[in-house]
Design a protein around this motif. Sequence first.
Motif, PDB file in Angstrom:
ATOM      1  N   THR A 173       0.842  -1.192   0.000  1.00 28.43           N
ATOM      2  CA  THR A 173       0.000   0.000   0.000  1.00 28.43           C
ATOM      3  C   THR A 173       0.878   1.242   0.000  1.00 28.43           C
ATOM      4  OG1 THR A 173      -0.123   0.070   2.420  1.00 28.43           O
ATOM      5  CG2 THR A 173      -1.797  -1.222   1.280  1.00 28.43           C
ATOM      6  N   ASN A 174       0.237   2.385  -0.301  1.00 28.00           N
ATOM      7  CA  ASN A 174       0.949   3.663  -0.322  1.00 28.00           C
ATOM      8  C   ASN A 174       2.258   3.546  -1.109  1.00 28.00           C
ATOM      9  OD1 ASN A 174       1.475   6.342   0.212  1.00 28.00           O
ATOM     10  ND2 ASN A 174       2.379   5.935   2.220  1.00 28.00           N
ATOM     11  N   LEU A 175       2.163   3.020  -2.298  1.00 26.90           N
ATOM     12  CA  LEU A 175       3.362   2.781  -3.104  1.00 26.90           C
ATOM     13  C   LEU A 175       3.999   4.099  -3.531  1.00 26.90           C
ATOM     14  CD1 LEU A 175       2.064  -0.282  -5.079  1.00 26.90           C
ATOM     15  CD2 LEU A 175       4.181  -0.223  -3.759  1.00 26.90           C
ATOM     16  N   LYS A 176       5.333   4.062  -3.612  1.00 21.31           N
ATOM     17  CA  LYS A 176       6.109   5.222  -3.978  1.00 21.31           C
ATOM     18  C   LYS A 176       6.937   4.907  -5.225  1.00 21.31           C
ATOM     19  CE  LYS A 176       6.628   6.128   0.973  1.00 21.31           C
ATOM     20  NZ  LYS A 176       7.591   6.322   2.084  1.00 21.31           N
ATOM     21  N   ALA A 177       7.403   5.944  -5.870  1.00 27.82           N
ATOM     22  CA  ALA A 177       8.208   5.740  -7.070  1.00 27.82           C
ATOM     23  C   ALA A 177       9.431   4.875  -6.779  1.00 27.82           C
ATOM     24  CB  ALA A 177       8.628   7.090  -7.643  1.00 27.82           C
ATOM     25  N   GLU A 178       9.984   5.044  -5.595  1.00 23.46           N
ATOM     26  CA  GLU A 178      11.189   4.277  -5.248  1.00 23.46           C
ATOM     27  C   GLU A 178      10.903   2.809  -4.967  1.00 23.46           C
ATOM     28  OE1 GLU A 178      10.151   7.131  -3.871  1.00 23.46           O
ATOM     29  OE2 GLU A 178      10.466   7.165  -1.682  1.00 23.46           O
ATOM     30  N   ASP A 179       9.630   2.421  -4.985  1.00 24.59           N
ATOM     31  CA  ASP A 179       9.290   1.004  -4.858  1.00 24.59           C
ATOM     32  C   ASP A 179       9.379   0.285  -6.203  1.00 24.59           C
ATOM     33  OD1 ASP A 179       6.742   1.958  -2.528  1.00 24.59           O
ATOM     34  OD2 ASP A 179       8.669   1.010  -2.061  1.00 24.59           O
ATOM     35  N   THR A 180       9.596   1.033  -7.264  1.00 24.57           N
ATOM     36  CA  THR A 180       9.726   0.414  -8.585  1.00 24.57           C
ATOM     37  C   THR A 180      10.895  -0.560  -8.602  1.00 24.57           C
ATOM     38  OG1 THR A 180       8.749   2.306  -9.726  1.00 24.57           O
ATOM     39  CG2 THR A 180      10.200   0.886 -11.016  1.00 24.57           C
ATOM     40  N   ALA A 181      10.596  -1.813  -8.964  1.00 29.75           N
ATOM     41  CA  ALA A 181      11.633  -2.853  -8.935  1.00 29.75           C
ATOM     42  C   ALA A 181      11.042  -4.162  -9.440  1.00 29.75           C
ATOM     43  CB  ALA A 181      12.163  -3.055  -7.526  1.00 29.75           C
ATOM     44  N   LEU A 182      11.902  -5.145  -9.600  1.00 27.39           N
ATOM     45  CA  LEU A 182      11.467  -6.516  -9.839  1.00 27.39           C
ATOM     46  C   LEU A 182      11.317  -7.193  -8.485  1.00 27.39           C
ATOM     47  CD1 LEU A 182      10.993  -8.790 -11.996  1.00 27.39           C
ATOM     48  CD2 LEU A 182      13.336  -9.506 -11.471  1.00 27.39           C
ATOM     49  N   TYR A 183      10.138  -7.703  -8.218  1.00 28.61           N
ATOM     50  CA  TYR A 183       9.844  -8.346  -6.945  1.00 28.61           C
ATOM     51  C   TYR A 183       9.805  -9.859  -7.142  1.00 28.61           C
ATOM     52  CZ  TYR A 183       8.593  -3.854  -4.904  1.00 28.61           C
ATOM     53  OH  TYR A 183       8.637  -2.568  -4.418  1.00 28.61           O
ATOM     54  N   PHE A 184      10.483 -10.562  -6.253  1.00 29.97           N
ATOM     55  CA  PHE A 184      10.487 -12.023  -6.351  1.00 29.97           C
ATOM     56  C   PHE A 184      10.399 -12.632  -4.965  1.00 29.97           C
ATOM     57  CE2 PHE A 184      14.888 -12.768  -5.011  1.00 29.97           C
ATOM     58  CZ  PHE A 184      15.507 -11.555  -5.308  1.00 29.97           C
ATOM     59  N   CYS A 185       9.901 -13.840  -4.934  1.00 31.49           N
ATOM     60  CA  CYS A 185       9.865 -14.572  -3.679  1.00 31.49           C
ATOM     61  C   CYS A 185      11.003 -15.588  -3.670  1.00 31.49           C
ATOM     62  CB  CYS A 185       8.521 -15.241  -3.444  1.00 31.49           C
ATOM     63  SG  CYS A 185       7.946 -16.269  -4.787  1.00 31.49           S
ATOM     64  N   ALA A 186      11.438 -15.904  -2.477  1.00 24.58           N
ATOM     65  CA  ALA A 186      12.604 -16.765  -2.353  1.00 24.58           C
ATOM     66  C   ALA A 186      12.591 -17.483  -1.018  1.00 24.58           C
ATOM     67  CB  ALA A 186      13.877 -15.936  -2.480  1.00 24.58           C
ATOM     68  N   THR A 187      13.303 -18.603  -0.981  1.00 24.86           N
ATOM     69  CA  THR A 187      13.435 -19.359   0.253  1.00 24.86           C
ATOM     70  C   THR A 187      14.869 -19.301   0.760  1.00 24.86           C
ATOM     71  OG1 THR A 187      13.830 -21.396  -1.000  1.00 24.86           O
ATOM     72  CG2 THR A 187      11.566 -20.957  -0.314  1.00 24.86           C
ATOM     73  N   ASP A 188      14.995 -19.425   2.038  1.00 26.05           N
ATOM     74  CA  ASP A 188      16.282 -19.382   2.710  1.00 26.05           C
ATOM     75  C   ASP A 188      16.476 -20.705   3.435  1.00 26.05           C
ATOM     76  OD1 ASP A 188      17.570 -17.236   5.404  1.00 26.05           O
ATOM     77  OD2 ASP A 188      18.510 -18.828   4.245  1.00 26.05           O
ATOM     78  N   HIS A 189      17.662 -21.311   3.253  1.00 31.78           N
ATOM     79  CA  HIS A 189      17.933 -22.594   3.882  1.00 31.78           C
ATOM     80  C   HIS A 189      19.025 -22.500   4.935  1.00 31.78           C
ATOM     81  CE1 HIS A 189      15.544 -24.501   0.691  1.00 31.78           C
ATOM     82  NE2 HIS A 189      16.107 -23.627  -0.112  1.00 31.78           N
ATOM     83  N   SER A 190      19.422 -21.282   5.270  1.00 33.47           N
ATOM     84  CA  SER A 190      20.585 -21.111   6.140  1.00 33.47           C
ATOM     85  C   SER A 190      20.261 -21.211   7.621  1.00 33.47           C
ATOM     86  CB  SER A 190      21.234 -19.754   5.863  1.00 33.47           C
ATOM     87  OG  SER A 190      20.405 -18.712   6.360  1.00 33.47           O
ATOM     88  N   GLY A 191      19.025 -20.937   7.989  1.00 35.93           N
ATOM     89  CA  GLY A 191      18.702 -20.868   9.406  1.00 35.93           C
ATOM     90  C   GLY A 191      19.117 -19.555  10.037  1.00 35.93           C
ATOM     91  N   GLY A 192      19.595 -18.651   9.220  1.00 37.22           N
ATOM     92  CA  GLY A 192      20.020 -17.347   9.716  1.00 37.22           C
ATOM     93  C   GLY A 192      18.865 -16.360   9.776  1.00 37.22           C
ATOM     94  N   ARG A 193      19.198 -15.105   9.909  1.00 40.06           N
ATOM     95  CA  ARG A 193      18.186 -14.051  10.019  1.00 40.06           C
ATOM     96  C   ARG A 193      17.371 -13.990   8.724  1.00 40.06           C
ATOM     97  NH1 ARG A 193      18.274  -8.832   8.280  1.00 40.06           N
ATOM     98  NH2 ARG A 193      17.070  -7.293   9.417  1.00 40.06           N
ATOM     99  N   PRO A 194      16.061 -14.085   8.822  1.00 38.51           N
ATOM    100  CA  PRO A 194      15.233 -14.004   7.614  1.00 38.51           C
ATOM    101  C   PRO A 194      15.470 -12.706   6.867  1.00 38.51           C
ATOM    102  CG  PRO A 194      13.924 -14.799   9.444  1.00 38.51           C
ATOM    103  CD  PRO A 194      15.244 -14.354  10.010  1.00 38.51           C
ATOM    104  N   CYS A 195      15.413 -12.791   5.545  1.00 33.85           N
ATOM    105  CA  CYS A 195      15.577 -11.653   4.642  1.00 33.85           C
ATOM    106  C   CYS A 195      17.025 -11.227   4.453  1.00 33.85           C
ATOM    107  CB  CYS A 195      14.769 -10.433   5.089  1.00 33.85           C
ATOM    108  SG  CYS A 195      13.037 -10.451   4.550  1.00 33.85           S
TER     109      CYS A 195
END
Length: 120
Positions: A82-104
Motif C-alpha cells: 500500500t501507499n506505493l512510492k516511485a522508489e518502490d519500482t523494482a522486480l519483486y520475487f519470492c525466495a526461500t532461505d535454507h541457512s537458518g540465519g536471520r530471515p531476509c
Amino acid sequence: QLQASGGGLVQPGGSLRLSCEISGLTRPYSAIGWFREGPGRQREGLACVSSADNSILYADSVKGRFSISRDFAKNTVFLQMTNLKAEDTALYFCATDHSGGRPCAQYHQRGQGTQVTVSR
C-alpha cells in the motif's frame, strides 16, 4: 518453483497485491519471503517469515506499508503493498532461505519475479 504474479503499473499512493505460488520444493527452508532488485539499487529483503516460529521481519523501507501473509492450503505467499512510492519500482520475487540465519538477510532459491512500476 516460486512463481510470482500480480505486478504492474500503479500510480503513487496506490496498492498492489503480489502472489507467490510455491510448488515442487523438496528441501525444507528456514524462511520464505519477498525481495526486490532493479537497476541502480541493491537487492533488498522486504518481508520474510520464519519457518521456525512464523515470526515476520520487515525492512524499514516498507514497514507499515507492506504486509506478508500465507495461505497454506493454496501453498501461496502474498505481499500486500500500500501507499506505493516511485522508489518502490523494482522486480519483486519470492525466495526461500535454507541457512537458518536471520530471515531476509539471504536466500538460496528464488523465482523469476514480477515487475512493479510506480509512476504517474
